[in-house]
Design a protein around this motif. Structure first.
Motif, PDB file in Angstrom:
ATOM      1  N   ILE A  70       0.850  -1.189   0.000  1.00  0.00           N
ATOM      2  CA  ILE A  70       0.000   0.000   0.000  1.00  0.00           C
ATOM      3  C   ILE A  70       0.888   1.243   0.000  1.00  0.00           C
ATOM      4  O   ILE A  70       1.784   1.396   0.833  1.00  0.00           O
ATOM      5  N   LYS A  71       0.616   2.063  -0.986  1.00  0.00           N
ATOM      6  CA  LYS A  71       1.392   3.293  -1.072  1.00  0.00           C
ATOM      7  C   LYS A  71       0.967   4.260   0.025  1.00  0.00           C
ATOM      8  O   LYS A  71      -0.183   4.270   0.461  1.00  0.00           O
ATOM      9  N   LYS A  72       1.891   5.006   0.431  1.00  0.00           N
ATOM     10  CA  LYS A  72       1.595   5.996   1.463  1.00  0.00           C
ATOM     11  C   LYS A  72       0.772   7.130   0.865  1.00  0.00           C
ATOM     12  O   LYS A  72       1.009   7.565  -0.264  1.00  0.00           O
ATOM     13  N   GLY A  73      -0.192   7.565   1.628  1.00  0.00           N
ATOM     14  CA  GLY A  73      -0.984   8.715   1.198  1.00  0.00           C
ATOM     15  C   GLY A  73      -2.053   8.398   0.183  1.00  0.00           C
ATOM     16  O   GLY A  73      -2.554   9.310  -0.487  1.00  0.00           O
ATOM     17  N   VAL A  74      -2.443   7.084   0.008  1.00  0.00           N
ATOM     18  CA  VAL A  74      -3.511   6.761  -0.937  1.00  0.00           C
ATOM     19  C   VAL A  74      -4.837   7.245  -0.355  1.00  0.00           C
ATOM     20  O   VAL A  74      -5.208   6.875   0.761  1.00  0.00           O
ATOM     21  N   PRO A  75      -5.597   8.054  -1.081  1.00  0.00           N
ATOM     22  CA  PRO A  75      -6.853   8.583  -0.525  1.00  0.00           C
ATOM     23  C   PRO A  75      -7.913   7.501  -0.420  1.00  0.00           C
ATOM     24  O   PRO A  75      -8.081   6.687  -1.320  1.00  0.00           O
ATOM     25  N   ASP A  76      -8.626   7.486   0.681  1.00  0.00           N
ATOM     26  CA  ASP A  76      -9.750   6.580   0.911  1.00  0.00           C
ATOM     27  C   ASP A  76     -11.034   7.400   0.835  1.00  0.00           C
ATOM     28  O   ASP A  76     -11.284   8.267   1.681  1.00  0.00           O
ATOM     29  N   VAL A  77     -11.845   7.116  -0.188  1.00  0.00           N
ATOM     30  CA  VAL A  77     -13.019   7.950  -0.465  1.00  0.00           C
ATOM     31  C   VAL A  77     -13.990   7.953   0.720  1.00  0.00           C
ATOM     32  O   VAL A  77     -14.489   9.014   1.130  1.00  0.00           O
ATOM     33  N   THR A  78     -14.270   6.774   1.271  1.00  0.00           N
ATOM     34  CA  THR A  78     -15.250   6.714   2.354  1.00  0.00           C
ATOM     35  C   THR A  78     -14.770   7.455   3.602  1.00  0.00           C
ATOM     36  O   THR A  78     -15.563   8.102   4.290  1.00  0.00           O
ATOM     37  N   LYS A  79     -13.475   7.365   3.900  1.00  0.00           N
ATOM     38  CA  LYS A  79     -12.951   8.081   5.061  1.00  0.00           C
ATOM     39  C   LYS A  79     -13.005   9.592   4.843  1.00  0.00           C
ATOM     40  O   LYS A  79     -13.297  10.355   5.766  1.00  0.00           O
ATOM     41  N   ILE A  80     -12.711   9.998   3.605  1.00  0.00           N
ATOM     42  CA  ILE A  80     -12.750  11.437   3.302  1.00  0.00           C
ATOM     43  C   ILE A  80     -14.167  11.978   3.450  1.00  0.00           C
ATOM     44  O   ILE A  80     -14.391  13.018   4.078  1.00  0.00           O
ATOM     45  N   LEU A  81     -15.152  11.247   2.893  1.00  0.00           N
ATOM     46  CA  LEU A  81     -16.546  11.697   2.988  1.00  0.00           C
ATOM     47  C   LEU A  81     -17.051  11.611   4.420  1.00  0.00           C
ATOM     48  O   LEU A  81     -17.839  12.466   4.862  1.00  0.00           O
ATOM     49  N   GLY A  82     -16.623  10.571   5.150  1.00  0.00           N
ATOM     50  CA  GLY A  82     -17.043  10.455   6.538  1.00  0.00           C
ATOM     51  C   GLY A  82     -16.512  11.591   7.394  1.00  0.00           C
ATOM     52  O   GLY A  82     -17.209  12.094   8.280  1.00  0.00           O
ATOM     53  N   LYS A  83     -15.290  12.000   7.119  1.00  0.00           N
ATOM     54  CA  LYS A  83     -14.712  13.117   7.863  1.00  0.00           C
ATOM     55  C   LYS A  83     -15.404  14.422   7.515  1.00  0.00           C
ATOM     56  O   LYS A  83     -15.591  15.297   8.381  1.00  0.00           O
ATOM     57  N   ALA A  84     -15.804  14.569   6.227  1.00  0.00           N
ATOM     58  CA  ALA A  84     -16.480  15.802   5.810  1.00  0.00           C
ATOM     59  C   ALA A  84     -17.880  15.886   6.418  1.00  0.00           C
ATOM     60  O   ALA A  84     -18.349  16.970   6.774  1.00  0.00           O
ATOM     61  N   GLY A  85     -18.582  14.746   6.544  1.00  0.00           N
ATOM     62  CA  GLY A  85     -19.911  14.729   7.136  1.00  0.00           C
ATOM     63  C   GLY A  85     -21.006  15.072   6.145  1.00  0.00           C
ATOM     64  O   GLY A  85     -20.788  15.847   5.196  1.00  0.00           O
ATOM     65  N   ASN A 109      -2.859   0.956  -7.068  1.00  0.00           N
ATOM     66  CA  ASN A 109      -2.088   0.155  -8.017  1.00  0.00           C
ATOM     67  C   ASN A 109      -1.760   0.877  -9.313  1.00  0.00           C
ATOM     68  O   ASN A 109      -1.044   0.324 -10.147  1.00  0.00           O
ATOM     69  N   SER A 110      -2.291   2.030  -9.532  1.00  0.00           N
ATOM     70  CA  SER A 110      -2.045   2.711 -10.792  1.00  0.00           C
ATOM     71  C   SER A 110      -1.983   4.210 -10.548  1.00  0.00           C
ATOM     72  O   SER A 110      -2.173   4.694  -9.440  1.00  0.00           O
ATOM     73  N   ASN A 111      -1.700   4.876 -11.633  1.00  0.00           N
ATOM     74  CA  ASN A 111      -1.639   6.333 -11.564  1.00  0.00           C
ATOM     75  C   ASN A 111      -2.937   6.975 -12.051  1.00  0.00           C
ATOM     76  O   ASN A 111      -2.971   8.177 -12.302  1.00  0.00           O
ATOM     77  N   ASN A 207      -3.715  15.244  -6.602  1.00  0.00           N
ATOM     78  CA  ASN A 207      -3.355  14.910  -7.983  1.00  0.00           C
ATOM     79  C   ASN A 207      -3.985  13.597  -8.456  1.00  0.00           C
ATOM     80  O   ASN A 207      -3.848  13.240  -9.627  1.00  0.00           O
ATOM     81  N   GLN A 208      -4.662  12.851  -7.560  1.00  0.00           N
ATOM     82  CA  GLN A 208      -5.291  11.596  -7.942  1.00  0.00           C
ATOM     83  C   GLN A 208      -6.801  11.597  -7.771  1.00  0.00           C
ATOM     84  O   GLN A 208      -7.488  10.776  -8.387  1.00  0.00           O
ATOM     85  N   LEU A 209      -7.318  12.475  -6.978  1.00  0.00           N
ATOM     86  CA  LEU A 209      -8.742  12.410  -6.652  1.00  0.00           C
ATOM     87  C   LEU A 209      -9.295  13.797  -6.384  1.00  0.00           C
ATOM     88  O   LEU A 209      -8.701  14.583  -5.641  1.00  0.00           O
ATOM     89  N   ASP A 210     -10.449  14.059  -7.032  1.00  0.00           N
ATOM     90  CA  ASP A 210     -11.205  15.278  -6.758  1.00  0.00           C
ATOM     91  C   ASP A 210     -12.632  14.871  -6.404  1.00  0.00           C
ATOM     92  O   ASP A 210     -13.264  14.100  -7.137  1.00  0.00           O
ATOM     93  N   ILE A 211     -13.135  15.381  -5.282  1.00  0.00           N
ATOM     94  CA  ILE A 211     -14.503  15.089  -4.839  1.00  0.00           C
ATOM     95  C   ILE A 211     -15.238  16.408  -4.698  1.00  0.00           C
ATOM     96  O   ILE A 211     -14.773  17.322  -4.007  1.00  0.00           O
ATOM     97  N   TYR A 212     -16.410  16.483  -5.381  1.00  0.00           N
ATOM     98  CA  TYR A 212     -17.232  17.696  -5.336  1.00  0.00           C
ATOM     99  C   TYR A 212     -18.610  17.343  -4.783  1.00  0.00           C
ATOM    100  O   TYR A 212     -19.133  16.259  -5.003  1.00  0.00           O
ATOM    101  N   GLN A 213     -19.196  18.284  -4.102  1.00  0.00           N
ATOM    102  CA  GLN A 213     -20.531  18.115  -3.544  1.00  0.00           C
ATOM    103  C   GLN A 213     -21.578  18.495  -4.574  1.00  0.00           C
ATOM    104  O   GLN A 213     -21.439  19.488  -5.287  1.00  0.00           O
ATOM    105  N   VAL A 214     -22.643  17.678  -4.674  1.00  0.00           N
ATOM    106  CA  VAL A 214     -23.798  18.023  -5.504  1.00  0.00           C
ATOM    107  C   VAL A 214     -25.043  17.907  -4.627  1.00  0.00           C
ATOM    108  O   VAL A 214     -25.131  17.031  -3.765  1.00  0.00           O
ATOM    109  N   ASP A 215     -25.993  18.789  -4.865  1.00  0.00           N
ATOM    110  CA  ASP A 215     -27.192  18.858  -4.019  1.00  0.00           C
ATOM    111  C   ASP A 215     -28.353  18.044  -4.560  1.00  0.00           C
ATOM    112  O   ASP A 215     -29.448  18.084  -3.999  1.00  0.00           O
TER     113      ASP A 215
END
Length: 294
Positions: A70-85, A109-111, A207-215
């Motif tokens: 596991i690479k260091k600093g790989v973003p976890d989508v569920t953890k990010i959204l859970g932290k945002a609330g 595993n990829s770029n 540089n690997q993931l962008d998450i935007y909120q939609v209503d």
């Protein structure tokens, strides 16, 4: 007395000499028994040697598939959204469909990068009751994938997208999951034909993931308003043949055609007209004869 003394001494000397001679000889060895004990004819049978049991070989350890570190600093989508609330419903769908694990594996595993439009809990609440629960497992997966782009799109790059924008849900060339993204100044508009909404704030960006909120939940047409299947055109009605009471042969011979009926009626009318003419001529002739006789 002297002779007796000498004789006695001689006897004593002989006795002493005999005793000394006897004591001086070595003691005789004990006599050996006449016959040695007979050995048994056959030696007792030795018990068979027990077979040597080879210890069972331990099974070779199963080679497990190599798991990439596991690479260091790989973003976890569920953890990010859970932290945002405020994204609990979307998080639950990501986990239940397995999309969250797929995203984490590909990011590790990829770029490749992804852009995610995350609907809020309020967006799901605005849907009709039972909308999500009425979907099949495949449709739930497609709904989640419809909110994911297989590329990283920053706010300044949305205007460079070509419509329809491809998503992880399906092939846009077949028109199954069309998604249209337009920009007006700093505003980004997203349309699915069924839903029109604007892009909200940025939840996460690297540089690997962008998450935007939609209503609003992006509802794909292929799931919530499928195209009706084309029905085969109805065949033209065929004229039914008139029923005949007699056999076909009798119908052909006995039933006159329309032309025959017309000709027959004409012939009858002509015959009747000829008879009338003949009667008129006879009457005139008879009257003429009477005038001549008079």
């Amino acid at each position: 007395m002297t002779k007796q003394t000498v004789f006695s001494l001689s006897i004593l000397l002989l006795f002493f000499f005999h005793c000394i001679t006897t004591l001086g000889q070595p003691a005789a060895a004990p006599a050996q028994p006449a016959n040695a004990p007979v050995q048994p004819a056959n030696a007792p049978i030795q018990p068979a040697t027990p077979p040597v049991v080879q210890p069972a070989k331990a099974p070779a350890p199963v080679q497990s598939a190599k798991v990439p570190p596991i690479k260091k600093g790989v973003p976890d989508v569920t953890k990010i959204l859970g932290k945002a609330g405020g994204f609990s419903v979307f998080i639950r769908l990501l986990k239940s469909t397995g999309v969250s694990d797929q995203l984490y594996g590909q990011l590790n595993n990829s770029n490749n990068g992804f852009t995610i439009f995350a609907p809020t809990d309020a967006a799901f609440s605005s849907l009709k009751a039972g909308t999500i629960n009425s979907l099949s497992d495949l449709q739930k997966t497609q709904l989640v994938q419809f909110h994911i782009l297989n590329t990283v799109v920053t706010l300044s790059n949305f205007q460079t997208l070509s419509n329809p924008v491809p998503t992880e849900a399906g092939d846009t060339s077949a028109g199954e999951f069309p998604l249209t993204v337009t920009t007006a100044g700093n505003q980004v508009n997203i349309s699915t034909i069924l839903v029109n909404t604007t892009l909200g704030g940025t939840v996460y960006s690297d540089n690997q993931l962008d998450i935007y909120q939609v209503d609003q939940v992006l509802l794909p047409v292929d799931i919530f308003s499928p195209k009706p299947k084309h029905k085969a055109p109805a065949s033209a009605p065929t004229l039914s043949k008139p029923k005949s009471t007699d056999n076909d042969d009798d119908a052909d011979t006995d039933t006159p055609s329309v032309a025959a009926k017309v000709n027959a009626s004409g012939a009858v009318s002509l015959n009747r007209h000829g008879i009338l003419v003949s009667i008129g001529v006879a009457v005139i002739a008879s009257l003429s004869r009477r005038d001549l006789m008079a």
